[in-house]
Structure formats: structure tokens, C-alpha cells
Design a protein around this motif. Structure first.
Motif, PDB file in Angstrom:
ATOM      1  N   ASN A   1       0.975  -1.091   0.040  1.00  0.00           N
ATOM      2  CA  ASN A   1       0.064   0.148   0.012  1.00  0.00           C
ATOM      3  C   ASN A   1       0.859   1.190   0.012  1.00  0.00           C
ATOM      4  N   GLU A   2       1.916   1.163   0.683  1.00  0.00           N
ATOM      5  CA  GLU A   2       2.972   2.318   0.922  1.00  0.00           C
ATOM      6  C   GLU A   2       3.649   2.503  -0.478  1.00  0.00           C
ATOM      7  N   PHE A   3       4.009   1.407  -1.322  1.00  0.00           N
ATOM      8  CA  PHE A   3       4.360   1.286  -2.457  1.00  0.00           C
ATOM      9  C   PHE A   3       3.610   2.389  -3.361  1.00  0.00           C
ATOM     10  N   ALA A   4       2.149   1.923  -3.381  1.00  0.00           N
ATOM     11  CA  ALA A   4       1.119   2.700  -4.201  1.00  0.00           C
ATOM     12  C   ALA A   4       1.026   4.226  -3.529  1.00  0.00           C
ATOM     13  N   LEU A   5       1.153   4.491  -2.321  1.00  0.00           N
ATOM     14  CA  LEU A   5       1.332   6.093  -2.215  1.00  0.00           C
ATOM     15  C   LEU A   5       2.580   6.709  -2.447  1.00  0.00           C
ATOM     16  N   ARG A   6       3.588   6.079  -2.361  1.00  0.00           N
ATOM     17  CA  ARG A   6       4.830   6.767  -2.831  1.00  0.00           C
ATOM     18  C   ARG A   6       4.813   7.054  -4.327  1.00  0.00           C
ATOM     19  N   LEU A   7       4.354   6.014  -5.131  1.00  0.00           N
ATOM     20  CA  LEU A   7       4.016   6.244  -6.524  1.00  0.00           C
ATOM     21  C   LEU A   7       3.107   7.622  -6.765  1.00  0.00           C
ATOM     22  N   LYS A   8       2.196   7.909  -5.799  1.00  0.00           N
ATOM     23  CA  LYS A   8       1.301   9.132  -6.054  1.00  0.00           C
ATOM     24  C   LYS A   8       2.075  10.236  -5.337  1.00  0.00           C
ATOM     25  N   GLY A   9       3.184  10.276  -5.038  1.00  0.00           N
ATOM     26  CA  GLY A   9       4.218  11.423  -4.528  1.00  0.00           C
ATOM     27  C   GLY A   9       4.500  11.393  -3.292  1.00  0.00           C
ATOM     28  N   ALA A  10       4.084  10.615  -2.369  1.00  0.00           N
ATOM     29  CA  ALA A  10       4.365  10.848  -0.795  1.00  0.00           C
ATOM     30  C   ALA A  10       5.686   9.990  -0.826  1.00  0.00           C
ATOM     31  N   SER A  11       6.471  10.866   0.132  1.00  0.00           N
ATOM     32  CA  SER A  11       8.233  10.181   0.354  1.00  0.00           C
ATOM     33  C   SER A  11       7.936   9.430   1.246  1.00  0.00           C
ATOM     34  N   TYR A  12       9.229   8.508   1.415  1.00  0.00           N
ATOM     35  CA  TYR A  12       9.493   7.461   2.377  1.00  0.00           C
ATOM     36  C   TYR A  12       9.550   8.179   3.815  1.00  0.00           C
ATOM     37  N   GLU A  13       9.977   9.504   3.729  1.00  0.00           N
ATOM     38  CA  GLU A  13      10.033  10.135   4.983  1.00  0.00           C
ATOM     39  C   GLU A  13       8.863  10.670   5.718  1.00  0.00           C
ATOM     40  N   GLU A  14       7.820  11.128   4.645  1.00  0.00           N
ATOM     41  CA  GLU A  14       6.672  11.701   4.929  1.00  0.00           C
ATOM     42  C   GLU A  14       5.792  10.461   5.413  1.00  0.00           C
ATOM     43  N   ILE A  15       5.766   9.230   4.932  1.00  0.00           N
ATOM     44  CA  ILE A  15       5.134   8.198   5.277  1.00  0.00           C
ATOM     45  C   ILE A  15       5.467   7.607   6.553  1.00  0.00           C
ATOM     46  N   ALA A  16       6.794   7.687   6.966  1.00  0.00           N
ATOM     47  CA  ALA A  16       7.349   7.731   8.264  1.00  0.00           C
ATOM     48  C   ALA A  16       6.817   8.406   9.301  1.00  0.00           C
ATOM     49  N   ARG A  17       6.739   9.612   8.941  1.00  0.00           N
ATOM     50  CA  ARG A  17       6.566  10.641  10.018  1.00  0.00           C
ATOM     51  C   ARG A  17       4.991  10.672  10.309  1.00  0.00           C
ATOM     52  N   ALA A  18       4.153   9.847   9.483  1.00  0.00           N
ATOM     53  CA  ALA A  18       2.735   9.894   9.490  1.00  0.00           C
ATOM     54  C   ALA A  18       2.537   8.322  10.260  1.00  0.00           C
ATOM     55  N   GLY A  19       3.661   7.936  10.650  1.00  0.00           N
ATOM     56  CA  GLY A  19       3.137   6.503  11.486  1.00  0.00           C
ATOM     57  C   GLY A  19       3.169   5.416  10.692  1.00  0.00           C
ATOM     58  N   GLY A  20       3.356   5.375   9.518  1.00  0.00           N
ATOM     59  CA  GLY A  20       3.485   4.288   8.570  1.00  0.00           C
ATOM     60  C   GLY A  20       4.737   3.851   8.580  1.00  0.00           C
TER      61      GLY A  20
END
Ligand code: NIG
Ligand code: FE
Length: 408
Positions: free
Chosen positions: A86-105
Motif C-alpha cells: 500500500n505504501e508503494f502505491a502511496l509513494r507512486l502518487k508522490g508521498a515520500s518515504y520520510e513523509e510516510i514514516a512521519r505519519a506513523g506508517g
């Protein structure tokens, strides 16, 4: 009398003491004698002291194939629950690895899945990921904890890593990565969590013999240099060597910090500066390059390969097999990516998954070269020249794997 001799093979010994004028230290038309699971003799077939049947109980004709040392994947998180598609899909839409981590993912979402998984299911899923690596000639793998972040789950992860080695015959080197992320129950209290890591979990790992080394993630989204120092100080008191996830997303002086604690390796290193490289050279800290994570996260800043060369820092290559930044289960693909993305030569790439990977694990006197006295770990390849191992993509020319003298 040897137990077995392998004949009619070209040997990429990866052992400078074998001579040879290339980085493979190759011996054409060579032979390998094995006794009690260890290499007893390596050399040209023409230099054998007698006919094979007088020298060994069994002789194997390799049909002109190549033999290399068994490959070593010196950085993995192969034991974990769940996935992060799911995070792979989010990153493809523009979210960064760091943003996902900071959001608790990120790492924390794998922590939730790993805590919920019992030992059996962790073993099962890790075995499935290990299998393609084994088929590619991997005979040694490093496995980290770090998705438990509590006593029970961290212990369970390294117990599973130990079992994986026992069940497959592959050598497993285990790293305790308690300082991977701050678990939710310690939010805002990093010092409290590091108390748990340094005073309780790490000493228990050491007393139960569950960890061969201690790792940490030094990064803005993980632990500061001061916090990493605290973890490394505790490791030193317990006599455990250290390694560090260093300078992956920003320069934290991680290479230098690792070197200050005589780390076996510093890993990732995209943002590492010359000062850190000099310190690593001085300390003999191996640079572990992880081109799969670089590729998968779409990074653009490459690790300073020329500086590693100039300062004679040994370079190793690994999969980083993990659900977030590198869902990679092919070490051969990493050879190709190390060459295409980081401009390593094929010789450097193969050295990076043999001799230098052994050094990154402190196992240089045990594996990583075809040399007398070392464990008889090797892989047999249907290739015309060793550079083919780095050159092809998605093709596995491995024709056999031997670990401690036995086919695995
Ligand atoms: O090596 N950098 C930190 N650790 C892993 C990633 C772990 C994860 O995202 O789950 C790495 O890239
Ligand atoms: Fe990692």
C-alpha cells in the motif's frame, strides 16, 4: 584423503593469495579439495599431487562451469510480518518515504504486523523469501531484528533467524536492531526507550547468544548521533561488534560515527562525506552498498564510490531485503544494479558479495573466498565469464550450491 574433490571447473577464488591478474583471482581449469566441511586445497588441476581417485573419496566433474565462493547477503531484514504494498502505491502518487514514516506508517506499520505474527508464520514467510536467494548461490545471510521494538518480539525475530539457519543449512549472522524506530508506546520518550534497549533487551540478547552484532538506524526520522552512541557504548560493554544504517537520507556523520566505534560496517552511505570515508578507511569499516533501496526509493544521490576507492574502503553489496525500502530477493540483481546505478565494475560487484561481504560480518577467516582452511561454501555457475553474474537481469545461472561441503 579428502572427502571430495571438484574438478574441471574455472575458479573465481576472490582470494588475492591465489594471484591472478584480475579482481576475480581466477584459476582456469582448477580443482577444489574438501575435507570435514572445509576447503583443503585449491589450485590448478595440473598441480594435483596424483589422480583424483587417490586423493578423494568422491570426485565431481563440473563440466567446465565456474565456481565462486558461496554468495553472502550481508544486510537483510528478511524476518518480518506483513508487507507494505500500500505504501508503494502511496509513494507512486508522490508521498515520500520520510513523509510516510512521519505519519506513523513505514517501519511502524511493519512493527504492528510483526508483533502480531507468531514464530511459525514468521519462519514460514522468511523461508519463502530466503529460497530464491539460496537458489542464487547464497550460503550466508545476515538477518536483523528491529520490527519488534519490544523484548518479546525482538527475541522472537532473532530466534526465528536462528531457526532459519538450522533448518536450511545456510549460515545466519544475526544483528540486534532495537534502535530502528521509536515504538508508539514510547512516543516522545526516546531516552526511555533506549533505557529498555540498552539495559534490558540488549543484555538479554547477549546472554542468550541471540545476537552476533548490534545495529542502529542513524537518521533524522530515527536516532540522533548521540542516541546511536549510547547504543554502541552499551554494545561495546557487552563485547558485541556494531554496524550502522548510516547517511541514507541525509548526512548525519554516520560513516564517521560507525568508524569511531570500530564498526564492522556502515550501510547505505548515499550522503557520506570524505571525512567519514577517511575515518572508515582508518577503522577498517566496510561500506555496504544497497542499490535496491536506492532504486526502490527513487533516490538520486549516489554513495561516494570514488572516495571509497581512493581511500581503499572495502565495498560490499547486499539486498537490504525488507518490506519498506527494498522488497528485494535477488542478490544477482543487486550485482547488476551496483554496476549500472553505482558504476562498480563486475569484479568489484562480485567481491562485494563474497570477500568484502564476509568482512562486513567479521567472517573473513570463515567464508567469502576459495582458500584452504575456509568453510567449503561455494556456488557452481553455468557461465562463460564471471562478469555474466553482473550482466544478466532476471536470469539465474546457478547450477549448484555447496555449504560446508554439502549440497544445499
Ligand atoms: O535498510 N533504513 C532503515 N531500515 C531499512 C528500511 C526499513 C523499512 O522501511 O522497513 C533499510 O532501508
Ligand atoms: Fe536496512
Amino acid at each position: 584423503m579428502w572427502d571430495a574433490v571438484w574438478l574441471n571447473a574455472h575458479l573465481a577464488t576472490m582470494a588475492p593469495e591465489s594471484g591472478g591478474d584480475d579482481g576475480y583471482h581466477a584459476i582456469r581449469d582448477g580443482a577444489v579439495g574438501v575435507k570435514d566441511g572445509r576447503i583443503a586445497w585449491v589450485g590448478r588441476r595440473s598441480e594435483l599431487s596424483g589422480p583424483p581417485e587417490d586423493l578423494a573419496r568422491a570426485a565431481f566433474d563440473c563440466g567446465g562451469r565456474w565456481i565462486t565462493p558461496g554468495l553472502i547477503d550481508c544486510h537483510t531484514h528478511i524476518v518480518h510480518g506483513g508487507d507494505r504494498a500500500n505504501e508503494f502505491a502511496l509513494r507512486l502518487k508522490g508521498a515520500s518515504y520520510e513523509e510516510i514514516a512521519r505519519a506513523g506508517g513505514g517501519i511502524l506499520s511493519t512493527v504492528t504486523a510483526t508483533r502480531a505474527a507468531d514464530a511459525r508464520s514468521l519462519l514460514q514467510s522468511a523461508s519463502r523469501r530466503l529460497e530464491p536467494l539460496r537458489r542464487e548461490g547464497v550460503t550466508t545471510i545476515e538477518i536483523k531484528s528491529g520490527y519488534g521494538l519490544d523484548l518479546d518480539t525482538e527475541v522472537r525475530m532473532l530466534q526465528v533467524a536462528t531457526r532459519l539457519g538450522e533448518e536450511t543449512g545456510i549460515r545466519v549472522s544475526r544483528s540486534f536492531l532495537g534502535a530502528h524506530a521509536l515504538p508508539p508506546e514510547y512516543k516522545g520518550d526516546a531516552d526511555g526507550y533506549l533505557d529498555l534497549v540498552c539495559r534490558q533487551v540488549m543484555p538479554q540478547m547477549a546472554s542468550e547468544g541471540l545476537a552476533d552484532a548490534v545495529d542502529a538506524f542513524g537518521e533524522k526520522i530515527a536516532f540522533s548521533p548521540e542516541q546511536v552512541s549510547r547504543v554502541f557504548g552499551a554494545a561495546r560493554e557487552l563485547g558485541l561488534p556494531v554496524r550502522l544504517h548510516a547517511d541514507q537520507l541525509s548526512d548525519q556523520g554516520g560513516g564517521g560515527l560507525a568508524a569511531a566505534y570500530d564498526a564492522l560496517s556502515a550501510d547505505h552511505l548515499e550522503y557520506t562525506t570524505e571525512r567519514s570515508v577517511e575515518a572508515m578507511a582508518e577503522a577498517g569499516t566496510v561500506a555496504v552498498l544497497l542499490p535496491g533501496a536506492f532504486y526502490f526509493l527513487g533516490e538520486v544521490k549516489r554513495p561516494p564510490i570514488d572516495l571509497f576507492r581512493r581511500h581503499a574502503v572495502q565495498m560490499a553489496i547486499a539486498t537490504d531485503c525488507n518490506p519498506g525500502s527494498a522488497p528485494v530477493t535477488s542478490l544477482l540483481l543487486m550485482l547488476n544494479m551496483a554496476c549500472t546505478l553505482f558504476r562498480l565494475t563486475p569484479e568489484e560487484a562480485l567481491t562485494g558479495v563474497t570477500r568484502n561481504a564476509a568482512a562486513a560480518l567479521g567472517l573473513e577467516e570463515e567464508c567469502g573466498r576459495l582458500a584452504p582452511g575456509l568453510s567449503a561454501d561455494f556456488a557452481l555457475w553455468d557461465i562463460a565469464v564471471p562478469a555474466e553474474l553482473s550482466y544478466r537481469i532476471g536470469f539465474n545461472p546457478c547450477a549448484g550450491v555447496v555449504r560446508a561441503g554439502q549440497a544445499v
